[in-house]
Structure formats: structure tokens, C-alpha cells
Write a protein that holds these residues in place. Structure first.
Motif, PDB file in Angstrom:
ATOM      1  N   ALA A  84     -51.401  71.810  93.712  1.00 54.96           N
ATOM      2  CA  ALA A  84     -51.886  70.575  94.348  1.00 54.96           C
ATOM      3  C   ALA A  84     -51.644  70.612  95.847  1.00 54.96           C
ATOM      4  O   ALA A  84     -50.725  71.272  96.323  1.00 54.96           O
ATOM      5  N   PRO A 105     -57.126  66.363  95.018  1.00 56.30           N
ATOM      6  CA  PRO A 105     -57.054  67.805  95.331  1.00 56.30           C
ATOM      7  C   PRO A 105     -55.989  68.535  94.523  1.00 56.30           C
ATOM      8  O   PRO A 105     -54.860  68.729  94.963  1.00 56.30           O
ATOM      9  N   ILE A 106     -56.413  68.939  93.325  1.00 60.31           N
ATOM     10  CA  ILE A 106     -55.587  69.711  92.394  1.00 60.31           C
ATOM     11  C   ILE A 106     -56.490  70.813  91.836  1.00 60.31           C
ATOM     12  O   ILE A 106     -57.683  70.582  91.615  1.00 60.31           O
ATOM     13  N   TRP A 107     -55.890  71.977  91.617  1.00 67.04           N
ATOM     14  CA  TRP A 107     -56.662  73.111  91.085  1.00 67.04           C
ATOM     15  C   TRP A 107     -55.907  73.720  89.920  1.00 67.04           C
ATOM     16  O   TRP A 107     -54.673  73.630  89.866  1.00 67.04           O
TER      17      TRP A 107
END
Lengths: 82, 151
Positions: free
Chosen positions: B55, B124-126
Motif C-alpha cells: 500500500a 492505492p493498494i496492490w
């Protein structure tokens, strides 16, 4: 030379090899222009640059957003939370 | 109001307790859990070994607070709590929790769905997935189909 802090995440971070860069800021430069200069230095970013989301100082911005010295500019791949 | 990105195991009860007030007659809670099977780019299911979440922590928490403000604007009297885990997660581990409290259940259901849908599009997290099929194995960043796109 004025600078900004560039933050990179996920695939972009892996492509560049680090998650944070000090990057020179030209006069009246926009986030989009800064992204172009990053792609010039790291061609591996070219494929993902079109779909990159932009944040300036931890807020969503656009490629047209004008940058100020000391800004934190983040380029984000499409997100995958949840 | 609990809004957090954390590397610690999620506790849904903590989120429920956070939104349970005397005014709220309905509490809806959602837990997103790492599952064993996920479709690959060709639409065929792949077996998942683990997920690694990353994140942009400060920004992610800021966007999550925005979601809480949007819920407040849309539905008024509501309470929202939201937590997302980062780091290495195994099958069955909770990755995200959302709890909404409201005077009545209709609003609570709607607001909870809105909150998790908006989180998946904008926070915004991957996640990187370690996967295998019968023939191949690999690690890939997995993008949400509902992810926001650049303007």
C-alpha cells in the motif's frame, strides 16, 4: 536545482528497482511531463505509463497538475486492493 | 472511527464494535478473504498459493477517510470503519474488513457495498499473486477490473 520526491509502487517499483527517487523539477513542469522524463530514464516504465494514476502530495491529481519544488509525486499502477 | 492499513491480522469484531452505537439499529460487516482459486488473464482458474499486498499507506488511509466522508454525505447518519491488511497473506486470511452502522439496515447494506466497491476502485493498494496451473507457475500483480483509470 529544484527537486520533487517520486514514489513508485508495485510493478513500477520493481521496474525501477526502488520505491522512492529524488527527481529534478524543471520550471512549470507538470506531473505528465515528469512521468515522460521518468520513462525516458527507465524505458521499462513505458508499457504501464499510459494506465498510471497520479497522486501529488497523497491526493489524486492529473497529468496536467503543475508541480512545486518539494512535492511528493506518486505514479500508481491500476489498483488491486480488497 | 477506525480507518487503517495494517500489517497485523484483521479483527472484524473490532470494526463492528467501532460502529455499534445507541443510534444504530443496523450494522452490516463485510470481510474480504484470500481465496484458493482466481481466474488468470485467459479466464481459466489458477490455484493461488499466497498474496502479497503493498500500500501507499498514508495516501491509502487518506482515500479511505474520503470514502467515509462520501458515505456520510450520501446517507447522513452512518458510522463507517474500514481496515486493509498488507504483507504476506495465505489462503483464508482476511485482507479487508468494512463495517457500517446506520439507524436502519437498508442504509447500512447500501453504504457497506458502496464503501468496499469504492475501496477496490480507488484506494492505492496492490496485490501480487503466486499462482499455478497444471502446466505453469508464476507471480503476477493482479489488477481490479473496477480500478480507476487515468483521466
Amino acid at each position: 536545482m529544484d527537486k520533487v520526491k517520486v514514489k513508485l509502487f508495485a510493478a513500477f517499483r520493481e521496474t525501477v528497482g526502488q520505491g522512492e527517487l529524488d527527481w529534478p523539477l524543471g520550471p512549470a513542469q507538470t506531473a505528465g511531463e515528469l512521468l515522460d522524463s521518468l520513462v525516458g530514464e527507465y524505458p521499462g516504465l513505458a508499457g504501464g505509463a499510459k494506465s498510471a494514476l497520479v497522486m501529488v502530495n497523497r491526493r489524486y491529481a492529473t497529468r496536467q497538475t503543475a508541480l512545486q519544488p518539494g512535492d511528493e509525486v506518486a505514479f500508481l499502477p491500476p489498483v488491486g486492493g480488497g | 472511527m477506525i480507518i487503517k492499513i495494517t500489517d497485523q491480522p484483521l479483527n472484524l469484531q473490532e470494526l463492528i464494535d467501532d460502529v455499534a452505537t445507541e443510534a444504530n439499529g443496523g450494522v452490516v460487516a463485510f470481510l474480504g478473504v484470500v481465496r484458493r482459486w482466481n481466474d488468470g488473464p485467459d479466464g481459466q482458474p489458477r490455484e493461488v498459493h499466497w498474496l502479497e499486498y503493498e500500500a501507499y499507506k498514508d495516501a491509502a488511509e487518506e482515500v479511505m477517510r474520503d470514502i467515509a466522508r462520501q458515505v456520510e454525505e450520501k446517507w447522513g447518519l452512518t458510522s463507517l470503519a474500514m481496515a486493509h491488511r498488507v504483507g504476506h497473506l495465505e489462503i483464508g486470511d482476511p485482507a479487508v474488513g468494512v463495517a457500517v452502522g446506520a439507524p436502519h439496515r437498508g442504509i447500512a447494506f447500501e453504504a457497506c457495498e458502496y464503501a468496499i466497491d469504492t475501496l477496490k476502485a480507488t484506494v492505492p493498494i496492490w496485490k501480487k499473486e503466486s499462482w499455478e496451473t497444471g502446466a505453469e507457475a508464476g507471480q503476477s500483480w493482479v489488477v481490479n477490473k473496477e480500478s480507476a483509470q487515468p483521466e
